[in-house]
Design an enzyme around this catalytic site. Sequence first.
Site, mmCIF file in Angstrom:
data_model
loop_
_atom_site.group_PDB
_atom_site.id
_atom_site.type_symbol
_atom_site.label_atom_id
_atom_site.label_comp_id
_atom_site.label_asym_id
_atom_site.label_seq_id
_atom_site.Cartn_x
_atom_site.Cartn_y
_atom_site.Cartn_z
ATOM 1 N N GLU A 151 0.864 -1.157 -0.160
ATOM 2 C CA GLU A 151 0.030 -0.056 0.137
ATOM 3 C C GLU A 151 1.039 1.255 0.072
ATOM 4 O O GLU A 151 1.631 1.512 1.056
ATOM 5 C CB GLU A 151 -0.826 -0.190 1.192
ATOM 6 C CG GLU A 151 -1.853 -1.300 1.232
ATOM 7 C CD GLU A 151 -2.637 -1.172 2.482
ATOM 8 O OE1 GLU A 151 -3.728 -0.406 2.475
ATOM 9 O OE2 GLU A 151 -2.344 -2.260 3.333
ATOM 10 N N ASN A 193 -1.032 -8.679 3.827
ATOM 11 C CA ASN A 193 -2.434 -8.473 3.893
ATOM 12 C C ASN A 193 -2.644 -7.645 2.509
ATOM 13 O O ASN A 193 -2.089 -6.656 2.192
ATOM 14 C CB ASN A 193 -3.035 -7.493 5.029
ATOM 15 C CG ASN A 193 -2.426 -6.210 5.101
ATOM 16 O OD1 ASN A 193 -1.189 -5.988 5.068
ATOM 17 N ND2 ASN A 193 -3.100 -5.067 5.041
ATOM 18 N N ASP A 243 2.081 1.117 3.879
ATOM 19 C CA ASP A 243 3.226 0.476 3.858
ATOM 20 C C ASP A 243 4.517 1.120 3.559
ATOM 21 O O ASP A 243 5.737 0.786 4.072
ATOM 22 C CB ASP A 243 3.030 -0.781 2.975
ATOM 23 C CG ASP A 243 2.077 -1.867 3.380
ATOM 24 O OD1 ASP A 243 1.441 -1.661 4.437
ATOM 25 O OD2 ASP A 243 1.213 -2.364 2.537
ATOM 26 N N HIS A 255 22.190 -2.858 -6.101
ATOM 27 C CA HIS A 255 22.460 -2.514 -7.399
ATOM 28 C C HIS A 255 23.201 -3.647 -7.941
ATOM 29 O O HIS A 255 23.881 -4.414 -7.518
ATOM 30 C CB HIS A 255 23.561 -1.345 -7.612
ATOM 31 C CG HIS A 255 22.752 0.046 -7.121
ATOM 32 N ND1 HIS A 255 23.443 1.071 -6.593
ATOM 33 C CD2 HIS A 255 21.419 0.338 -7.403
ATOM 34 C CE1 HIS A 255 22.309 2.000 -6.570
ATOM 35 N NE2 HIS A 255 21.545 1.674 -6.820
ATOM 36 N N CYS A 282 3.994 -6.109 7.019
ATOM 37 C CA CYS A 282 2.910 -5.130 6.626
ATOM 38 C C CYS A 282 2.703 -5.443 5.243
ATOM 39 O O CYS A 282 1.391 -4.930 4.650
ATOM 40 C CB CYS A 282 3.528 -3.540 6.879
ATOM 41 S SG CYS A 282 4.686 -3.202 5.442
ATOM 42 N N HIS A 286 12.740 1.259 -8.970
ATOM 43 C CA HIS A 286 13.922 1.110 -8.804
ATOM 44 C C HIS A 286 13.982 1.211 -7.080
ATOM 45 O O HIS A 286 14.814 0.346 -6.308
ATOM 46 C CB HIS A 286 15.164 1.871 -9.422
ATOM 47 C CG HIS A 286 16.498 1.799 -8.952
ATOM 48 N ND1 HIS A 286 17.250 1.451 -10.053
ATOM 49 C CD2 HIS A 286 17.082 2.061 -7.930
ATOM 50 C CE1 HIS A 286 18.684 1.450 -9.173
ATOM 51 N NE2 HIS A 286 18.267 2.062 -7.990
ATOM 52 N N GLU A 287 13.807 2.480 -6.617
ATOM 53 C CA GLU A 287 13.960 3.034 -5.297
ATOM 54 C C GLU A 287 12.902 1.895 -4.358
ATOM 55 O O GLU A 287 13.372 1.431 -3.198
ATOM 56 C CB GLU A 287 13.603 4.351 -5.116
ATOM 57 C CG GLU A 287 14.283 5.176 -5.775
ATOM 58 C CD GLU A 287 15.768 5.198 -5.772
ATOM 59 O OE1 GLU A 287 16.096 4.655 -4.572
ATOM 60 O OE2 GLU A 287 16.494 5.442 -6.646
ATOM 61 N N HIS A 289 14.957 -0.985 -3.620
ATOM 62 C CA HIS A 289 15.801 -1.001 -2.478
ATOM 63 C C HIS A 289 15.027 -1.083 -0.887
ATOM 64 O O HIS A 289 15.479 -1.904 -0.330
ATOM 65 C CB HIS A 289 16.567 0.359 -2.445
ATOM 66 C CG HIS A 289 17.682 0.641 -3.619
ATOM 67 N ND1 HIS A 289 18.415 -0.237 -3.516
ATOM 68 C CD2 HIS A 289 17.849 1.589 -4.280
ATOM 69 C CE1 HIS A 289 19.502 0.114 -4.544
ATOM 70 N NE2 HIS A 289 18.822 1.437 -5.160
#
Length: 483
Positions: free
Chosen positions: A200, A393, A284, A343, A390, A333-334, A337
Amino acid sequence: MIQVLLVTICLAVFPYQGSSIILESGNVNDYEVVYPRKVTALPKRAVQQKYEDAMQYELKVNGEPVVLHLEKNKGLFSEDYSETHYSPDGREITTYPSVEDHCYYHGRIHNDADSTASISACDGLKGYFKLQGETYLIEPLKLSDSEAHAVYKYENIEKEDEAPKMCGVTQNWESDESIKKASQLYLTPEQQRFPQRYIELAIVVDHGMYKKYNHDSDKIKVRVHQMVNHINEMYRPLNIAITLSLLQIWSNKDLITVKSASNVTLNLFGNWRETVLLKRRSHDCAHLLTDINFTGNIIGLAYKQGMCNPKLSVGLVQDYSSNVFVVAVIMTHELGHNLGMEHDEEKNGKKCNCKTCIMSPAISDPPAQLFSDCSKNDYHTFLTNRNPQCILNAPLRTDTVSTPVSGNEFLEAGEECDCGSPSNPCCDAATCKLRPGAQCADGLCCDQCRFKKKRTICRIARGDFPDDRCTGLSNDCPRWNDL
């Protein structure tokens, strides 16, 4: 119950190709012009919606006919999706708009097993589709009294700044050594069947971006919705559903100090998310979209393995390109992480089976849409070692079941096969059920109404990947890492 209307659009290519044009997505040097012509098929028990649940488009790309099948992305918004902005005197104004009948779609190209598509149909067709390994973008030309659209490749967009754009995450920045060591192992086929997860997502737009779009909140909303639709499509192979839970626009002023030092801004945003945003709305992960130029050609930053942490489940993304597809790749991309991915260059010589993938440290040209084997390993290890709670669900949303429509190439509720023509030897067009003795009606692993034998090649390998083979138990052609 939501009713479905199947729509076919015939797109005729204009006799010439344009040489250069200015579009919303930037200056484009080479493009094809297509004109939509809507042809409506007769649905079953149809009740007209503004935006159909399933649509089909025909167009020509490079002179070849293409059929694009689209289905509404019903998981794009949470049921309690909210939008927040601020009045000139600083009052917070939150609304809960009705988004069930929205205009954002995912899809594929007929007879191209590797194809994907992510399209907005809000005002013409805008988005991207992947055809025979090439990514094409489509958008309206906005000509008066015309339905003209442009189809073009990303590499034909003029680049204002040729300097490489980088992610600000470094090899050992916020990393965990035990996680990193475990991620060096290759996944077994069983492990690569990723469990279903749900994120979420909260997106916050800073005041600089609000000013960049001339204080037009509606334009920003459309851009963010398109972006999340694209992100959702790119995460589907990992069995991750991205749902937009809330959108907040800092229309009066920034609620944190947005600095050009990306690590400082990320820390401030994480603190604000933990102390303010989370107390107002459950979600989330939160990402800040900003217009600021970060130092060092950095266009994004996020905490590695931060998903579900109150402060660390955050990221920054610069809205540096007019092309929403590019910015969507950066946020994808972020988010990677946040989910424990490093990377691709940081694998100590380990082969990642991808020349340009989503987790490359610099954005590629054209932007990548696939995760490497290394990224999949990292994500699997993150799930195993951290087990983030988290994202277990499913978000609240209205689950609507489509009314069956023959020939839309998607299986609706109660259908065993897509009916199509009454002459189909495998599928009964009147009931959308398989005929007696038939195991299947279509698919790369279906031949004359029967499943192809186990280990029959159904998709030839590309690059370093092995051939995809049938299981003998289904009409689907699974990816090699799903076997």
